[in-house]
Write an enzyme that holds these catalytic residues in place. Structure first.
Site, mmCIF file in Angstrom:
data_model
loop_
_atom_site.group_PDB
_atom_site.id
_atom_site.type_symbol
_atom_site.label_atom_id
_atom_site.label_comp_id
_atom_site.label_asym_id
_atom_site.label_seq_id
_atom_site.Cartn_x
_atom_site.Cartn_y
_atom_site.Cartn_z
ATOM 1 N N ASP A 9 0.917 -16.576 42.170
ATOM 2 C CA ASP A 9 1.344 -15.916 43.413
ATOM 3 C C ASP A 9 0.181 -15.282 44.165
ATOM 4 O O ASP A 9 0.344 -14.284 44.859
ATOM 5 C CB ASP A 9 2.417 -14.836 43.118
ATOM 6 C CG ASP A 9 3.509 -15.357 42.228
ATOM 7 O OD1 ASP A 9 4.063 -16.412 42.561
ATOM 8 O OD2 ASP A 9 3.797 -14.731 41.182
ATOM 9 N N GLU A 10 -1.000 -15.844 44.016
ATOM 10 C CA GLU A 10 -2.185 -15.261 44.655
ATOM 11 C C GLU A 10 -2.228 -15.512 46.160
ATOM 12 O O GLU A 10 -3.011 -14.889 46.869
ATOM 13 C CB GLU A 10 -3.475 -15.825 44.023
ATOM 14 C CG GLU A 10 -3.691 -15.454 42.563
ATOM 15 C CD GLU A 10 -3.131 -16.504 41.618
ATOM 16 O OE1 GLU A 10 -2.386 -17.395 42.094
ATOM 17 O OE2 GLU A 10 -3.420 -16.432 40.413
ATOM 18 N N LYS B 168 -2.121 -19.024 47.188
ATOM 19 C CA LYS B 168 -2.801 -20.327 47.241
ATOM 20 C C LYS B 168 -2.272 -21.165 48.394
ATOM 21 O O LYS B 168 -3.012 -21.904 49.035
ATOM 22 C CB LYS B 168 -2.581 -21.102 45.928
ATOM 23 C CG LYS B 168 -3.159 -20.406 44.721
ATOM 24 C CD LYS B 168 -2.812 -21.127 43.446
ATOM 25 C CE LYS B 168 -1.362 -21.050 43.049
ATOM 26 N NZ LYS B 168 -0.857 -19.732 42.664
ATOM 27 N N GLY B 169 -0.955 -21.018 48.666
ATOM 28 C CA GLY B 169 -0.324 -21.813 49.721
ATOM 29 C C GLY B 169 -1.002 -21.590 51.061
ATOM 30 O O GLY B 169 -1.246 -22.528 51.810
ATOM 31 N N ASN C 187 8.725 -24.843 39.770
ATOM 32 C CA ASN C 187 8.644 -23.413 39.429
ATOM 33 C C ASN C 187 7.528 -22.760 40.241
ATOM 34 O O ASN C 187 7.238 -21.588 40.098
ATOM 35 C CB ASN C 187 8.380 -23.213 37.937
ATOM 36 C CG ASN C 187 7.202 -24.021 37.427
ATOM 37 O OD1 ASN C 187 6.685 -24.882 38.126
ATOM 38 N ND2 ASN C 187 6.785 -23.762 36.212
ATOM 39 N N GLY D 70 6.452 -21.687 43.658
ATOM 40 C CA GLY D 70 6.830 -21.501 45.059
ATOM 41 C C GLY D 70 5.633 -21.120 45.903
ATOM 42 O O GLY D 70 4.943 -20.167 45.605
ATOM 43 N N HIS D 71 5.362 -21.905 46.931
ATOM 44 C CA HIS D 71 4.323 -21.527 47.882
ATOM 45 C C HIS D 71 5.000 -21.073 49.149
ATOM 46 O O HIS D 71 5.945 -21.712 49.604
ATOM 47 C CB HIS D 71 3.479 -22.733 48.278
ATOM 48 C CG HIS D 71 2.443 -23.090 47.277
ATOM 49 N ND1 HIS D 71 1.704 -22.162 46.597
ATOM 50 C CD2 HIS D 71 1.998 -24.285 46.863
ATOM 51 C CE1 HIS D 71 0.859 -22.787 45.808
ATOM 52 N NE2 HIS D 71 1.023 -24.071 45.943
ATOM 53 N N ARG E 104 6.169 -38.210 23.830
ATOM 54 C CA ARG E 104 6.236 -39.611 24.269
ATOM 55 C C ARG E 104 7.650 -40.162 24.352
ATOM 56 O O ARG E 104 7.910 -41.324 24.082
ATOM 57 C CB ARG E 104 5.333 -40.493 23.390
ATOM 58 C CG ARG E 104 3.869 -40.189 23.652
ATOM 59 C CD ARG E 104 3.006 -40.491 22.489
ATOM 60 N NE ARG E 104 3.332 -39.632 21.372
ATOM 61 C CZ ARG E 104 2.949 -39.853 20.142
ATOM 62 N NH1 ARG E 104 2.222 -40.909 19.844
ATOM 63 N NH2 ARG E 104 3.264 -39.018 19.179
ATOM 64 N N GLN F 19 0.840 -22.247 39.818
ATOM 65 C CA GLN F 19 0.590 -21.201 38.801
ATOM 66 C C GLN F 19 -0.890 -20.820 38.793
ATOM 67 O O GLN F 19 -1.516 -20.890 39.835
ATOM 68 C CB GLN F 19 1.081 -21.624 37.405
ATOM 69 C CG GLN F 19 2.581 -21.736 37.301
ATOM 70 C CD GLN F 19 3.056 -23.156 37.463
ATOM 71 O OE1 GLN F 19 2.354 -24.095 37.151
ATOM 72 N NE2 GLN F 19 4.250 -23.316 37.960
HETATM 73 P P1 GDP Z 1 1.122 -18.846 45.988
HETATM 74 O O1 GDP Z 1 2.134 -19.420 45.080
HETATM 75 O O2 GDP Z 1 -0.188 -18.588 45.282
HETATM 76 O O3 GDP Z 1 0.956 -19.603 47.274
HETATM 77 O O4 GDP Z 1 1.623 -17.416 46.381
HETATM 78 P P2 GDP Z 1 3.018 -16.993 47.042
HETATM 79 O O5 GDP Z 1 3.309 -17.853 48.201
HETATM 80 O O6 GDP Z 1 4.060 -16.798 46.017
HETATM 81 O O7 GDP Z 1 2.656 -15.545 47.497
HETATM 82 C C1 GDP Z 1 1.824 -15.313 48.479
HETATM 83 C C2 GDP Z 1 2.561 -14.394 49.460
HETATM 84 O O8 GDP Z 1 1.620 -13.575 50.043
HETATM 85 C C3 GDP Z 1 3.208 -15.163 50.572
HETATM 86 O O9 GDP Z 1 4.360 -14.490 50.998
HETATM 87 C C4 GDP Z 1 2.139 -15.156 51.652
HETATM 88 O O10 GDP Z 1 2.668 -15.281 52.959
HETATM 89 C C5 GDP Z 1 1.545 -13.808 51.429
HETATM 90 N N1 GDP Z 1 0.124 -13.702 51.744
HETATM 91 C C6 GDP Z 1 -0.859 -14.626 51.557
HETATM 92 N N2 GDP Z 1 -2.045 -14.113 51.940
HETATM 93 C C7 GDP Z 1 -1.806 -12.848 52.350
HETATM 94 C C8 GDP Z 1 -2.638 -11.789 52.823
HETATM 95 O O11 GDP Z 1 -3.857 -11.900 52.948
HETATM 96 N N3 GDP Z 1 -2.002 -10.599 53.123
HETATM 97 C C9 GDP Z 1 -0.668 -10.409 52.983
HETATM 98 N N4 GDP Z 1 -0.140 -9.227 53.286
HETATM 99 N N5 GDP Z 1 0.139 -11.381 52.541
HETATM 100 C C10 GDP Z 1 -0.428 -12.582 52.218
#
Ligand code: GDP
Length: 424
Positions: free
Chosen positions: A13-14, A16-17, A38, A40-41, A142, A224
Site C-alpha cells: 500500500d505504498e 505503487k499504483g 489481493n 488493490g491499486h 504441480r 504487495q
Molecule cells: P498501492 O497498492 O501501493 O498502489 O497503494 P494503494 O493504492 O493501496 O494506496 C495508496 C493510496 O495512497 C491511494 O489511495 C493513493 O491515491 C494514495 N496516495 C498515493 N500517493 C500519495 C501521496 O503522495 N499523498 C497522499 N496523501 N496520498 C497518496
C-alpha cells in the site's frame, strides 16, 4: 535496456499504483508479474478514482499495452468483472494480454482459503481469503490449472476431475464441508469465462522479449511488497509469491540483464495490514492521525491498517535484496501537521544493537526501534511542485532518508493525484 521495475519496499500500500500510472505515460508495456486480486491499486486521474485489482494500472493510458504475466494468479470471474467495470467508465481494455502460463484461481481454492483461515482461529494469517495462497500452493504442487487450459475443454475437465476429487475429500473430511460440483465449475469456466478470456490469451514471454529487442519501454509492476515476499518477508505473515525484483524476472520471463532501473516505493511513514512484527508501530494519537490523514484502510478489504514511523532498517534491507536504483517516497503530506517526525535507524533486542534486519524472527519480534527525531514542517505540502518550494525541514527529512537507505530519493508524493509530486 528499457525495462524498469516498480516495487513496494515495505508492507504494501505504498502508492505503487500512482507511480506506475505516472511512469506509464513513457511506457509501451506495463506488466503485472505476481500476486492476484489481493493487490488493490488506487489511481486518481482528473479527480476520478480507479481501484484496480488485477489489471495493470497502465490500462488507463491509451498508448500502453497492459500485460498480466505468467507469475500472476487469476480469478477469471474477477478479471471479467474488472474489464466490464473499466469499459463501463469508458476505459478501453482491448489491448490487454494475459499469459497462458498464469494459474487459475478455482472455486475450491477460495473455499479452502476460507475454511483453513477459520480453522487456524487466532493463529490465522489474515489472508484476503480469495484463494490466492492455495492457488500458488497447487502451482508448486504441480496440480494447478492454467489460463491456457481454458482453450482445451477436454484437458480442463480431465485436470479438474483429478484435482477436485482430492479437494472435495479435504473439504469433507477435514473441514466438514459439502463437496463442490465439477459440472458447475466446468460450466462456469468453459462456457462463461473461456469465451471472454480466450481473445486475451497470449505468449507474453515471447511478446515481452520481442519488445525488449525492439527497445520498447517496459514497466514491471509489483503488487504487495518486499516484507510480504514469500522468501524475504516476515514469514509466515507474508504473501504466497515473490514481489521482490527476483519475482519480477520469473513472473515476466524477462532476463535480469535487461533490467535498467529498479524503483522502490516507500511511504514517508509505515503501515501494515494484518498480523506480524512491526517494530515502529504506534498506537496513540499519532496512529489516529496517520490513519485519518493517510486514509489507511485497505483498498480491497476496508481493513484499518496498522501504522508507525518510517523504518530505515527495513528500507536498507529492501535496497539490498532488490538492488534498488532509486526510491520514491509517497504521502509526505500526511506528516504535515506533526511537531516531530521519527525515523528508526537501528533496533535494540536483548541488549544488542541491530543495524540490519535480524535474520531470526524471535529477535525481530522483540526489536525495539532506536529513533532519530526531526522537527516537523507544519505546513501544507499538497500544492508544492518544486524542490525549492519544499520547507527545509521536509527536505532535511528526505535527505536523511536517502542517506539512511543508501539510494537516492528521486520523487516525493505530496497528495493522491497524478500531478501531486515533487522531483528531488
Ligand atoms: P498501492 O497498492 O501501493 O498502489 O497503494 P494503494 O493504492 O493501496 O494506496 C495508496 C493510496 O495512497 C491511494 O489511495 C493513493 O491515491 C494514495 N496516495 C498515493 N500517493 C500519495 C501521496 O503522495 N499523498 C497522499 N496523501 N496520498 C497518496
Amino acid at each position: 535496456m528499457p525495462v524498469t521495475i516498480v516495487l513496494g519496499t515495505q508492507w504494501g500500500d505504498e502508492g505503487k499504483g500512482k507511480l506506475t500510472d505516472l511512469l506509464a505515460g513513457e511506457m509501451d508495456f506495463v506488466v503485472r508479474y505476481q500476486g492476484g486480486h489481493n493487490a488493490g491499486h488506487t489511481v486518481v486521474v482528473d479527480g476520478e478514482s480507479f481501484a484496480l485489482q488485477l489489471i495493470p494500472s497502465g490500462v488507463l493510458n491509451e498508448s500502453v499495452t497492459p500485460v498480466i504475466g505468467n507469475g500472476v494468479v487469476i480469478d477469471p470471474g474477477v478479471l471479467i468483472a474488472e474489464i466490464d467495470q473499466l469499459a463501463s467508465r469508458g476505459v478501453d481494455t482491448s489491448r490487454l494480454k494475459v499469459s497462458g502460463q498464469a494459474h487459475l484461481i478455482m472455486p475450491y481454492h477460495i473455499e479452502l482459503d476460507r475454511v483453513a483461515e477459520r480453522h487456524l482461529g487466532k493463529n490465522s494469517l489474515g489472508t484476503t481469503k480469495r484463494g490466492i495462497g492455495p492457488t500458488y500452493a497447487d502451482k508448486a504442487a504441480r496440480i494447478g490449472l492454467r489460463v491456457q487450459d481454458l482453450l482445451d475443454p477436454k484437458i480442463f475437465r480431465q485436470k479438474l476431475e483429478v484435482v477436485l476429487k482430492e479437494k472435495n475429500a479435504i473439504l469433507a473430511k477435514v473441514y466438514n464441508r459439502l463437496p463442490l460440483s465439477a459440472d458447475q465449475i466446468a460450466d462456469a469456466y468453459l462456457n462463461e469465462y473461456a469465451p471472454r478470456i480466450a481473445p486475451l490469451i497470449s505468449d507474453t514471454v515471447a511478446l515481452l522479449n520481442d519488445a525488449v529487442v525492439a527497445e520498447k519501454r517496459i514497466l514491471l509492476e509489483g503488487a504487495q511488497a518486499t516484507f510480504l515476499d514469500l522468501d524475504h518477508g516476515t514469514y509466515p505473515f507474508v504473501t504466497s509469491s515473490n514481489p521482490t525484483a527476483g519475482g519480477a524476472i520469473t513472473g515476466s520471463g524477462i532476463g535480469p540483464r535487461n533490467i535498467s532501473r529498479v524503483i522502490g516505493v516507500a511511504k514517508a511513514y509505515l503501515t501494515r495490514v494484518g498480523s506480524g512484527p512491526f517494530p515502529t508501530e504506534v498506537f496513540d494519537e499519532v496512529a489516529e492521525q496517520l490513519v485519518d490523514r493517510g486514509h489507511e484502510f485497505g483498498t480491497n478489504t476496508g481493513r484499518r491498517r496498522r501504522t508507525g514511523w518510517f523504518d530505515a532498517v527495513l528500507l536498507r534491507h529492501a535496497a539490498r535484496i532488490n538492488s534498488l536504483s532509486e526510491v520514491f517516497i509517497t504521502k509526505l503530506d500526511v506528516l504535515d501537521p506533526f511537531d516531530v517526525v521519527k525515523v528508526a535507524v537501528a533496533y535494540e533486542s536483548d541488549g544488542q544493537r541491530y543495524d540490519s534486519v535480524p535474520y531470526h524472527q524471535s529477535v525481530f519480534h522483540k526489536a525495539v526501534p532506536i529513533y532519530e527525531e526531526f522537527p516537523g514542517w507544519k505546513c501544507d505540502l499538497s500544492s508544492v511542485r518544486k524542490r525549492s518550494d519544499l520547507p527545509k525541514e521536509a527536505l532535511n527529512y528526505i535527505e536523511f532518508l536517502s542517506q539512511q537507505i543508501g539510494v537516492p530519493v528521486t520523487i516525493v508524493g505530496v497528495g493522491p493525484s497524478r500531478e501531486q509530486y515533487v522531483e528531488i
